[in-house]
Design a protein around this motif. Structure first.
Motif, mmCIF file in Angstrom:
data_model
loop_
_atom_site.group_PDB
_atom_site.id
_atom_site.type_symbol
_atom_site.label_atom_id
_atom_site.label_comp_id
_atom_site.label_asym_id
_atom_site.label_seq_id
_atom_site.Cartn_x
_atom_site.Cartn_y
_atom_site.Cartn_z
ATOM 1 N N ARG A 1 -2.346 7.408 2.382
ATOM 2 C CA ARG A 1 -2.237 8.146 1.120
ATOM 3 C C ARG A 1 -3.366 7.776 0.171
ATOM 4 O O ARG A 1 -3.926 8.636 -0.514
ATOM 5 C CB ARG A 1 -0.885 7.866 0.479
ATOM 6 C CG ARG A 1 0.296 8.522 1.193
ATOM 7 C CD ARG A 1 1.617 8.097 0.571
ATOM 8 N NE ARG A 1 2.752 8.753 1.216
ATOM 9 C CZ ARG A 1 4.006 8.412 1.009
ATOM 10 N NH1 ARG A 1 4.310 7.435 0.167
ATOM 11 N NH2 ARG A 1 4.981 9.055 1.633
ATOM 12 N N THR B 1 1.172 3.958 5.999
ATOM 13 C CA THR B 1 1.334 5.211 5.260
ATOM 14 C C THR B 1 0.683 5.133 3.886
ATOM 15 O O THR B 1 0.018 6.071 3.435
ATOM 16 C CB THR B 1 2.826 5.554 5.107
ATOM 17 O OG1 THR B 1 3.406 5.686 6.404
ATOM 18 C CG2 THR B 1 3.019 6.849 4.334
ATOM 19 N N ALA B 2 0.872 3.991 3.210
ATOM 20 C CA ALA B 2 0.265 3.800 1.892
ATOM 21 C C ALA B 2 -1.252 3.818 1.979
ATOM 22 O O ALA B 2 -1.937 4.388 1.115
ATOM 23 C CB ALA B 2 0.747 2.491 1.279
ATOM 24 N N ASP C 1 8.924 -1.769 10.230
ATOM 25 C CA ASP C 1 9.081 -0.857 9.098
ATOM 26 C C ASP C 1 8.033 -1.133 8.021
ATOM 27 O O ASP C 1 7.448 -0.205 7.453
ATOM 28 C CB ASP C 1 10.486 -0.994 8.512
ATOM 29 C CG ASP C 1 10.700 -0.086 7.310
ATOM 30 O OD1 ASP C 1 10.615 1.149 7.476
ATOM 31 O OD2 ASP C 1 10.930 -0.613 6.213
ATOM 32 N N LEU C 2 7.775 -2.421 7.749
ATOM 33 C CA LEU C 2 6.763 -2.786 6.757
ATOM 34 C C LEU C 2 5.380 -2.311 7.186
ATOM 35 O O LEU C 2 4.605 -1.786 6.383
ATOM 36 C CB LEU C 2 6.753 -4.302 6.540
ATOM 37 C CG LEU C 2 7.893 -4.894 5.702
ATOM 38 C CD1 LEU C 2 7.750 -6.409 5.622
ATOM 39 C CD2 LEU C 2 7.915 -4.284 4.308
ATOM 40 N N SER D 1 4.666 0.163 9.103
ATOM 41 C CA SER D 1 4.624 1.614 8.979
ATOM 42 C C SER D 1 4.413 2.029 7.527
ATOM 43 O O SER D 1 3.606 2.926 7.230
ATOM 44 C CB SER D 1 5.918 2.221 9.517
ATOM 45 O OG SER D 1 5.942 3.612 9.326
ATOM 46 N N ARG D 2 5.106 1.378 6.601
ATOM 47 C CA ARG D 2 4.966 1.715 5.182
ATOM 48 C C ARG D 2 3.585 1.374 4.658
ATOM 49 O O ARG D 2 2.997 2.127 3.854
ATOM 50 C CB ARG D 2 6.052 0.995 4.385
ATOM 51 C CG ARG D 2 7.413 1.674 4.525
ATOM 52 C CD ARG D 2 8.584 0.723 4.357
ATOM 53 N NE ARG D 2 8.570 0.018 3.075
ATOM 54 C CZ ARG D 2 9.446 -0.939 2.761
ATOM 55 N NH1 ARG D 2 10.375 -1.307 3.648
ATOM 56 N NH2 ARG D 2 9.406 -1.520 1.593
ATOM 57 N N ILE D 3 3.043 0.236 5.099
ATOM 58 C CA ILE D 3 1.696 -0.160 4.668
ATOM 59 C C ILE D 3 0.669 0.830 5.193
ATOM 60 O O ILE D 3 -0.240 1.257 4.467
ATOM 61 C CB ILE D 3 1.378 -1.587 5.153
ATOM 62 C CG1 ILE D 3 2.250 -2.599 4.410
ATOM 63 C CG2 ILE D 3 -0.098 -1.911 4.945
ATOM 64 C CD1 ILE D 3 2.169 -4.006 4.973
#
Length: 353
Positions: A32, A28-29, A21-22, A24-26
């Motif tokens: 962006r 995505t960030a 999950d981390l 994936s979030r990194i």
């Protein structure tokens, strides 16, 4: 200070999911952040282009001011790339092509500068440019893929096959199915002469299946060729079988090296019935068929589909076709631009796009 060695003991329960999950979030960030930087850069280039246009119009400045501006900007910002005279000329053309700031911010601003140069140098019509820009954003096309789709007139051909989807499929599936087929299909990558036979074309399509999938469009997945169907002890073979991930259905493609004849649909319909009964699962939608032929009479094709209860489409294929003249523009091509910008003035985002 060096990092402590990683313990070889098993991680605690739930750690793997948390780590995934981390990550994936990194990721995505990071995406962006890249989009924000790109959007700001494209907007800056548009603003510079607007300034050049306004000052040349109001104060009568000639083209030489761009050469001086290129020198002064590179002197002031030696760490920034993209301030060559050629690129400033493209900023001016970019601003002229897109006078509406909202379109730049919401549409083309989401594309790398290299993509925008392809749109600018390949297409004259603003609506065409915007349509290809939106498709590139939606489908994540690379610059090379965008260039290929423009040259082969992908959007102009999409949704133009003769079908009966509007009466044989429920909406919105019928709309998506219609948009998923095009006419004609460009098969220039096969390297075949215009008189190639069905098996020769089929063999070449399988050999170049990656390029064929690109031509078919987003959502198509290759299942097999000469797919065996056993019906009552008799063997039948489907030319090409695909699965469409968005439509969630199988797609049977039959090849005919000659002109379309109404009786061709009888064979295609038989294959659709067999796939529906033997191959598709209860979770799949109704199988659709595409008959690819060398030529067709559109009126005959429409009549032939009129009484068919299964969803079918008829389209032509083109083995050899030159680039349409209307795609030619007065602006240099992206390849010419890259040659002109080669060296110290090459901007890094162009290479990465």
């Amino acid at each position: 200070m060096s990092d402590q060695p990683i313990s070889l003991t098993p991680p605690p329960e739930g750690y793997a999911d948390w780590l995934a999950d981390l990550k994936s979030r990194i990721h995505t960030a990071q995406q962006r952040a890249t989009l924000v930087v790109n959007r700001e850069l494209v907007l800056l280039y548009w603003q510079i282009g607007q300034d050049i246009l306004a000052r040349q119009s109001a104060q009568g400045w000639g083209a030489k001011v761009i050469e001086r501006l290129a020198h002064d900007l590179r002197t002031a910002f030696p760490e920034m790339k993209g301030f060559s005279r050629a690129n400033l000329m493209y900023m001016r053309a970019f601003a002229q092509a897109w006078p509406d700031a909202e379109i730049v911010q919401q549409a083309v601003g989401q594309l790398p500068w290299g993509h925008n140069l392809v749109l600018l140098s390949r297409l004259k019509d603003p609506q065409q440019r915007l349509a290809y820009a939106q498709s590139a954003i939606k489908n994540g096309w690379s610059r090379n893929v965008l260039n290929i789709h423009i040259e082969t007139r992908l959007l102009e051909r999409s949704g133009t096959a003769v079908t009966n989807f509007d009466v044989r499929l429920p909406r919105p599936q019928s709309d998506l199915a219609q948009e998923s087929l095009k006419d004609p299909y460009r098969l220039d990558f096969l390297g075949l002469g215009k008189e190639a036979g069905e098996r020769e074309i089929e063999n070449a399509l399988v050999k170049h299946v990656t390029e064929f999938l690109l031509e078919l469009g987003a959502g198509f997945a290759f299942v097999g060729r000469q797919v065996l169907l056993d019906v009552g002890g008799d063997e039948f073979f489907i030319d090409l079988l695909f699965y469409h991930l968005k439509l969630r259905c199988y797609v049977v493609i039959e090849l005919k090296a000659g002109k379309f004849k109404p009786e061709h649909l009888g064979q295609l319909g038989f294959y659709l019935t067999a796939v529906d009964r033997q191959v598709k699962s209860e979770h799949d939608n109704q199988t659709i068929g595409l008959l690819l032929c060398k030529s067709k009479n559109k009126v005959v094709a429409e009549y032939a589909l009129g009484d068919k209860t299964q969803p079918m489409g008829i389209a032509e294929y083109k083995l050899l076709e030159s680039l349409p003249a209307e795609l030619q523009t007065g602006l240099p091509s992206i390849e010419q631009l890259e040659r002109e910008l080669a060296g110290s003035d090459t901007f890094t985002e162009e290479k990465d796009s």
